[in-house]
Design a protein around this motif. Structure first.
Motif, mmCIF file in Angstrom:
data_model
loop_
_atom_site.group_PDB
_atom_site.id
_atom_site.type_symbol
_atom_site.label_atom_id
_atom_site.label_comp_id
_atom_site.label_asym_id
_atom_site.label_seq_id
_atom_site.Cartn_x
_atom_site.Cartn_y
_atom_site.Cartn_z
ATOM 1 N N LEU A 96 -1.692 3.866 -6.529
ATOM 2 C CA LEU A 96 -0.822 2.910 -6.465
ATOM 3 C C LEU A 96 -0.203 2.517 -7.730
ATOM 4 O O LEU A 96 -0.653 3.066 -8.863
ATOM 5 N N TYR A 105 -5.590 4.641 -3.763
ATOM 6 C CA TYR A 105 -4.461 4.932 -3.048
ATOM 7 C C TYR A 105 -3.223 5.157 -3.997
ATOM 8 O O TYR A 105 -2.215 5.392 -3.356
ATOM 9 N N ASP A 149 3.040 -2.565 -7.196
ATOM 10 C CA ASP A 149 2.559 -2.653 -5.754
ATOM 11 C C ASP A 149 1.703 -3.929 -5.594
ATOM 12 O O ASP A 149 1.385 -4.218 -4.649
ATOM 13 N N LYS A 174 -5.873 0.541 -6.396
ATOM 14 C CA LYS A 174 -4.767 1.381 -6.819
ATOM 15 C C LYS A 174 -5.159 2.603 -7.281
ATOM 16 O O LYS A 174 -4.658 3.713 -6.944
ATOM 17 N N MET A 187 0.828 -1.334 0.068
ATOM 18 C CA MET A 187 -0.083 0.001 -0.106
ATOM 19 C C MET A 187 0.854 1.192 0.061
ATOM 20 O O MET A 187 0.332 2.334 -0.144
ATOM 21 N N GLN A 188 1.982 1.216 0.340
ATOM 22 C CA GLN A 188 3.152 2.314 0.159
ATOM 23 C C GLN A 188 3.208 3.281 1.327
ATOM 24 O O GLN A 188 3.878 4.165 1.478
#
Length: 297
Positions: free
Chosen positions: A107, A105, A111, A102, A48-49
């Motif tokens: 992404l 969030y 990811d 993605k 999720m970074q």
């Protein structure tokens, strides 16, 4: 001197209560809570970074799967695992699900760490092999102990091993914890640990059988257990402390899936080596002596 054999009924009752409670919960839950490894399903791992609240993702996930057919796990603070029951999501929908996450969030494609689909037939085959591996390992240990010591020692040791497996399964049933491939690996580890502890006690019993011919079978066994119990308790304490630290300070689901059953099994293995295996050997030995006496008469 510990009076272990004299209180055999108490030790057996304690074990019976735990196991019967576990079986009752197993009936209530309609079986064990098998994980994706055994019942099949789809597992999606996403980086999720950044920190996120996994509850916020429910509305997105429920666009593609129904409630109670999936689980989400937050690994650390930035990784998400989505586990969906077998046949509850198609490959196309799992792609759409990731694309929605993605977009929400910000992404990138990289990811998506992994997306694995485990068929129900593969899970069933894995369960059969797991049971086979447990059975073969127990039989081989029985044969080894019967050859190294005597057959009655082997029977007592195997009963103690089965006791450890049942106690661990009972705890998982009571807490409704998922049973997966890591659990099976942990069970095999528990069996190895428990049998080594039991052999230490049995080896002392075998030595004392020659040295303490003037003592009764019960007194000789209690003396043997008393002479080795300190070592057993020290070993199990250091093992539990080490594994508990790993369980607490390494918050990875794959690690905790392995350490939790070991914590339960190691404690049960120490208990069974002292309070189950030795009394069972005494019971078997007494029956054998009675048969010999009756044949002699």
């Amino acid at each position: 001197m510990l009076r272990v054999v004299e209180k055999t009924r108490i030790w057996f009752i304690i074990s019976a209560i735990i196991i019967i409670t576990g079986i009752s919960f197993m009936i209530y839950h309609k079986g064990l809570n098998f994980g994706m490894d055994f019942k099949g399903g789809t597992i999606i791992k996403i980086d999720m970074q950044k920190n996120f609240n996994k509850n916020d993702l429910d509305s997105t996930i429920q666009k593609y799967v129904k409630v109670n057919t999936y689980d989400t796990t937050k690994v650390g603070s930035k990784e998400l695992d989505i586990s969906v029951d077998s046949d509850k999501i198609t490959d196309a929908n799992s792609t759409k699900l990731f694309n929605d996450i993605k977009k929400k969030y910000n992404l990138k494609d990289k990811d998506l760490l992994s997306r694995d689909r485990i068929g129900a037939s593969i899970g069933s085959e894995l369960l059969q092999k797991a049971i086979l591996s447990l059975t073969v390992s127990i039989i081989l240990m029985l044969l080894f102990i019967a050859w190294r010591f005597e057959f009655k020692f082997g029977i007592a040791a195997v009963i103690a091993l089965i006791h450890d497996v049942l106690v661990t399964l009972s705890v998982y049933s009571i807490l409704n914890l998922p049973v997966n491939s890591s659990f099976i690996a942990a069970i095999l580890t528990i069996i190895g640990y428990s049998i080594s502890d039991t052999i230490v006690i049995f080896d002392r019993i075998r030595e004392n059988q020659k040295k303490m011919r003037d003592k009764t079978l019960v007194d000789m066994t209690d003396t043997s257990v008393s002479q080795t119990v300190g070592r057993s308790i020290c070993t199990v304490t250091t093992t539990i402390v080490t594994i508990a630290c790993v369980h607490i300070f390494v918050p990875l689901p794959s690690i905790r899936d392995f350490t939790l059953p070991i914590l339960v099994g190691v404690a049960s293995g120490c208990y069974s080596s002292i309070f189950i295996a030795s009394p069972i050997w005494v019971i078997l030995k007494k029956r054998s002596n009675k048969k010999r006496a009756s044949l002699a008469n």
